[in-house]
Design a protein around this motif. Structure first.
Motif, PDB file in Angstrom:
ATOM      1  N   ARG A 274     -26.118   4.542  -8.623  1.00 43.96           N
ATOM      2  CA  ARG A 274     -26.443   3.343  -9.595  1.00 43.96           C
ATOM      3  C   ARG A 274     -27.794   3.115  -9.400  1.00 43.96           C
ATOM      4  N   ALA A 275     -28.255   2.743 -10.653  1.00 45.55           N
ATOM      5  CA  ALA A 275     -29.647   2.206 -10.656  1.00 45.55           C
ATOM      6  C   ALA A 275     -29.409   0.727  -9.703  1.00 45.55           C
ATOM      7  N   ASP A 276     -30.039   0.205  -9.320  1.00 49.59           N
ATOM      8  CA  ASP A 276     -29.751  -1.340  -8.453  1.00 49.59           C
ATOM      9  C   ASP A 276     -31.345  -1.991  -8.809  1.00 49.59           C
ATOM     10  N   THR A 277     -31.271  -3.388 -10.150  1.00 56.93           N
ATOM     11  CA  THR A 277     -31.566  -3.813 -10.780  1.00 56.93           C
ATOM     12  C   THR A 277     -32.671  -4.817  -9.338  1.00 56.93           C
ATOM     13  N   ASP A 278     -31.994  -4.912  -8.216  1.00 57.47           N
ATOM     14  CA  ASP A 278     -32.444  -6.290  -7.488  1.00 57.47           C
ATOM     15  C   ASP A 278     -33.545  -5.171  -5.927  1.00 57.47           C
ATOM     16  N   ALA A 279     -33.700  -4.215  -7.120  1.00 61.09           N
ATOM     17  CA  ALA A 279     -34.568  -3.596  -5.893  1.00 61.09           C
ATOM     18  C   ALA A 279     -36.171  -3.751  -6.166  1.00 61.09           C
ATOM     19  N   ALA A 280     -37.418  -4.046  -5.333  1.00 67.27           N
ATOM     20  CA  ALA A 280     -38.636  -4.775  -5.464  1.00 67.27           C
ATOM     21  C   ALA A 280     -39.416  -3.336  -6.614  1.00 67.27           C
ATOM     22  N   PRO A 281     -40.375  -3.530  -7.238  1.00 77.78           N
ATOM     23  CA  PRO A 281     -40.616  -2.797  -7.815  1.00 77.78           C
ATOM     24  C   PRO A 281     -41.671  -1.775  -6.682  1.00 77.78           C
ATOM     25  N   GLY A 282     -41.311  -0.703  -7.428  1.00 78.54           N
ATOM     26  CA  GLY A 282     -42.238   0.611  -6.572  1.00 78.54           C
ATOM     27  C   GLY A 282     -41.152   1.025  -5.120  1.00 78.54           C
ATOM     28  N   GLN A 283     -39.715   0.764  -4.927  1.00 79.60           N
ATOM     29  CA  GLN A 283     -39.259   0.843  -4.091  1.00 79.60           C
ATOM     30  C   GLN A 283     -37.644   1.727  -4.811  1.00 79.60           C
ATOM     31  N   ALA A 284     -37.480   2.670  -4.257  1.00 80.45           N
ATOM     32  CA  ALA A 284     -36.442   3.057  -4.626  1.00 80.45           C
ATOM     33  C   ALA A 284     -35.190   2.863  -4.308  1.00 80.45           C
ATOM     34  N   ALA A 285     -34.175   2.717  -4.931  1.00 76.92           N
ATOM     35  CA  ALA A 285     -33.145   2.018  -5.194  1.00 76.92           C
ATOM     36  C   ALA A 285     -32.089   2.613  -4.805  1.00 76.92           C
ATOM     37  N   PRO A 286     -31.072   2.280  -3.445  1.00 82.10           N
ATOM     38  CA  PRO A 286     -30.425   2.834  -2.343  1.00 82.10           C
ATOM     39  C   PRO A 286     -29.094   3.460  -3.451  1.00 82.10           C
ATOM     40  N   ALA A 287     -28.559   4.641  -2.619  1.00 86.32           N
ATOM     41  CA  ALA A 287     -27.367   5.030  -3.185  1.00 86.32           C
ATOM     42  C   ALA A 287     -26.086   4.186  -3.441  1.00 86.32           C
ATOM     43  N   THR A 288     -25.124   3.941  -3.880  1.00 81.54           N
ATOM     44  CA  THR A 288     -24.300   2.965  -4.276  1.00 81.54           C
ATOM     45  C   THR A 288     -23.335   3.681  -4.698  1.00 81.54           C
ATOM     46  N   LEU A 289     -22.085   2.908  -4.368  1.00 79.30           N
ATOM     47  CA  LEU A 289     -20.773   3.395  -5.634  1.00 79.30           C
ATOM     48  C   LEU A 289     -20.851   1.970  -6.331  1.00 79.30           C
ATOM     49  N   ALA A 290     -20.512   2.272  -7.887  1.00 78.47           N
ATOM     50  CA  ALA A 290     -20.074   1.813  -9.030  1.00 78.47           C
ATOM     51  C   ALA A 290     -18.902   0.510  -8.211  1.00 78.47           C
ATOM     52  N   HIS A 291     -19.637  -0.780  -8.986  1.00 78.85           N
ATOM     53  CA  HIS A 291     -18.634  -1.679  -8.369  1.00 78.85           C
ATOM     54  C   HIS A 291     -17.773  -1.997  -9.849  1.00 78.85           C
ATOM     55  N   GLY A 292     -15.938  -2.338  -9.649  1.00 79.76           N
ATOM     56  CA  GLY A 292     -15.090  -1.626 -10.851  1.00 79.76           C
ATOM     57  C   GLY A 292     -14.386  -3.088 -10.595  1.00 79.76           C
ATOM     58  N   ASP A 293     -13.530  -3.040 -10.657  1.00 83.28           N
ATOM     59  CA  ASP A 293     -12.177  -4.140 -10.514  1.00 83.28           C
ATOM     60  C   ASP A 293     -10.195  -3.097 -10.675  1.00 83.28           C
ATOM     61  N   ALA A 294     -10.105  -2.348  -9.459  1.00 82.10           N
ATOM     62  CA  ALA A 294      -9.858  -1.638  -9.363  1.00 82.10           C
ATOM     63  C   ALA A 294      -8.420  -2.702  -9.621  1.00 82.10           C
ATOM     64  N   SER A 295      -8.050  -3.949  -9.509  1.00 84.40           N
ATOM     65  CA  SER A 295      -7.036  -4.641  -8.552  1.00 84.40           C
ATOM     66  C   SER A 295      -6.108  -5.196  -9.870  1.00 84.40           C
TER      67      SER A 295
ATOM     68  N   SER B  74       0.685  -0.898  -0.027  1.00 84.95           N
ATOM     69  CA  SER B  74       0.214   0.015   0.286  1.00 84.95           C
ATOM     70  C   SER B  74       0.963   1.202  -0.235  1.00 84.95           C
ATOM     71  N   LEU B  75       2.136   1.115   0.180  1.00 80.78           N
ATOM     72  CA  LEU B  75       2.712   2.443   0.454  1.00 80.78           C
ATOM     73  C   LEU B  75       3.470   2.609  -0.772  1.00 80.78           C
ATOM     74  N   LEU B  76       4.128   0.982  -1.337  1.00 77.79           N
ATOM     75  CA  LEU B  76       5.336   1.461  -2.188  1.00 77.79           C
ATOM     76  C   LEU B  76       4.536   1.432  -3.372  1.00 77.79           C
ATOM     77  N   VAL B  77       3.242   1.049  -3.289  1.00 74.61           N
ATOM     78  CA  VAL B  77       2.495   1.069  -4.841  1.00 74.61           C
ATOM     79  C   VAL B  77       1.083   2.218  -4.945  1.00 74.61           C
ATOM     80  N   PRO B  78       1.157   3.064  -4.194  1.00 77.11           N
ATOM     81  CA  PRO B  78      -0.098   3.659  -3.578  1.00 77.11           C
ATOM     82  C   PRO B  78      -1.351   4.049  -4.978  1.00 77.11           C
ATOM     83  N   GLN B  79      -2.287   3.892  -4.527  1.00 74.57           N
ATOM     84  CA  GLN B  79      -3.770   4.304  -4.491  1.00 74.57           C
ATOM     85  C   GLN B  79      -3.428   5.571  -5.546  1.00 74.57           C
ATOM     86  N   ARG B  80      -4.070   4.848  -6.493  1.00 77.55           N
ATOM     87  CA  ARG B  80      -4.153   6.822  -7.953  1.00 77.55           C
ATOM     88  C   ARG B  80      -5.192   7.643  -7.782  1.00 77.55           C
TER      89      ARG B  80
END
Length: 511
Positions: free
Chosen positions: A490-511, A466-472
């Protein structure tokens, strides 16, 4: 025999009535996986206890105290420290979970590090590590049937009966998901830890009436590993045991997911207040029971069955029935939690890695995994496998390797995904090598276990990378927003009809 099985049967009938009365259809996979994050402090506390103290510990902890002495107190100590650790991590875990619809431990890692690879790595380690405990849960029920039948059932048939009982129980676990677990945990928890504590104290009083006292313990039972009393182990053995248990507690997926089922941070913290004293009283009393049982020479031939033997001596078939009911209540909670966690993890973190599965696909995948895991563990439990308990204990050395990325990610902003993956793999491989090829090398570390040594390698790798190769720069900003409690919706396709989708951070792959 009929009286003992009748008492157990009454408990099972009550559980079935409760589950049937509380059944309702889930509206989303989040509802299925974490019960809609709707449970208060009492349900949370019993749910934690029912996952934390499986029924097999009634046999193993009593047997450990009887055979090894006061060292068995390490388990009540680390269990209390685990509850204290929850206070440190609870707020951030719950807030991130509620804001981003997190369902599993791997979800948290994926969110924190923006890395699907890290989430999948932790999930694979978790699934491998918890399977032996599922098999042990089945086998402990086999011990219950053997004890309650007064030896009429052979070991193989006893295990088969235990497996059959749990298979029937899984109908509701698979149908109801986390909601069924939390509701049944309240019922099972009251029987196992309130009723169980009362039973343990009663058995202690009976032993005292027989003239048995912990004050007359032989010197070998008073030794602590690494001390001058001659007990085995190095000076850091007891420290290693307590550290492994304390930090490893929240690395187990069945335990960790309990943090997401609460309706608020306040409920989580209050659950700790409720569960800590009951957990301490239950486990301390169980150790004292084992120590006092050491005064009965006949129990030393089979110390792991002392729980049933003392109950039978004290109250005959009624005592056996009560001891079996308490053990069954505790075992069901542990087994159900493992099966539900495995299903959710495979659906959410392995099959659904890097993408959100449709609700129906998620449910079918989770339920299918639960059926397969149950069948696999049941089949293994019916086999005469030696040293399975040793394998289960070794799995603890593996699961704690998740701790560095998990706790590091919660409390240190500079930790990176690559460092988390490298550290986790390095620690896991170190623990495996020290337990197999290089087992003798553990003697060079003053009693530290292979898992703790692996944890040190893990942490050193994590910090160094983490120290030698720090975050961008972009990643640093994203993590800062996350710690500030904000993120990109982002849109949450798992939300039930009529439910508001929760706010979330997009899932990527930074590894």
């Amino acid at each position: 025999m009929g009286i003992a099985f009748g008492i157990v049967g009454l408990f099972c009938a009550g559980l079935v009535v409760l589950l049937q009365a509380s059944f309702r259809r889930d509206r989303s996979f989040s509802d299925y996986a974490v019960g809609g994050r709707s449970y208060g402090a009492w349900l949370q506390s019993m749910s934690f206890l029912n996952s934390w103290w499986p029924g097999g510990l009634l046999l193993s902890l009593t047997g450990m105290a009887l055979g090894s002495g006061v060292v068995a107190f390490y388990m009540p100590i680390y269990s209390l420290l685990t509850v204290m650790l929850m206070y440190v991590m609870a707020r951030r875990v719950w807030l991130w979970g509620a804001a981003n619809d997190l369902k599993t431990q791997a979800d948290l890692l994926r969110l924190r590090y923006d890395s699907t690879a890290l989430a999948v790595t932790s999930s694979v380690i978790s699934v491998i590590s918890i399977l032996p405990w599922l098999v042990l849960g089945f086998k402990s029920l086999g011990a219950m049937f053997a004890a309650l039948s007064l030896g009429a059932l052979t070991p193989g048939r006893s295990v088969a009966c235990g497996v059959a009982l749990i298979l029937v129980r899984q109908v509701w676990t698979i149908r109801m998901g986390m909601r069924g677990l939390v509701i049944s945990d309240m019922y099972q928890g009251l029987v196992a830890y309130v009723g169980g504590t009362a039973l343990i104290l009663g058995l202690i009083a009976w032993l005292a009436g027989q003239g048995v006292s912990p004050g007359h313990l032989p010197a070998r039972l008073l030794g602590v590993p690494g001390t001058s009393t001659g007990a085995v182990g190095g000076p850091l053995t007891l420290f290693s045991m307590i550290l492994t248990g304390s930090i490893g507690g929240w690395c187990w997926p069945p335990i960790f997911v309990r943090l997401y089922t609460a309706d608020s941070v306040r409920s989580m913290l209050r659950a700790g207040v409720f569960s800590a004293p009951l957990s301490l009283l239950f486990s301390m009393a169980l150790v004292v029971l084992g120590l006092m049982a050491a005064g009965l020479p006949a129990l030393h031939a089979d110390p792991d069955m002392a729980w049933f033997t003392v109950a039978g001596l004290a109250a005959g078939p009624v005592g056996l029935g009560l001891a079996g009911t308490v053990m069954l209540a505790a075992t069901m909670g542990g087994v159900d939690a493992i099966i539900q966690a495995m299903g959710t993890q495979v659906a959410n973190d392995i099959v659904g890695a890097g993408r959100v599965l449709p609700y129906r696909t998620s449910i079918l995948t989770a339920k299918g995994t639960m059926v397969v895991a149950t069948a696999l563990a049941a089949g293994i439990a019916c086999l005469p496998i030696a040293h399975l308990s040793v394998l289960a204990l070794l799995s603890y050395q593996g699961i704690i390797q998740v701790a560095v990325a998990q706790y590091g990610g919660l409390f240190w902003r500079r930790g990176t995904a690559a460092a988390g993956i490298a550290g986790m793999i390095a620690g896991f491989l170190t623990a495996i090598l020290l337990e197999t090829v290089l087992h003798a090398a553990t003697g060079w570390f003053w009693g530290l276990s292979s898992g703790v040594i692996g944890l040190a390698v893990n942490a050193a790798t994590y910090v160094a990378l983490s120290l030698l190769v720090p975050q961008r720069t972009a990643e640093t900003r994203r993590v800062a927003l996350l710690f500030a409690g904000t993120g990109r919706p982002r849109a949450d396709t798992d939300a039930a009809p009529g439910q508001a989708a929760p706010a979330t951070l997009a899932h990527g792959d930074a590894s």
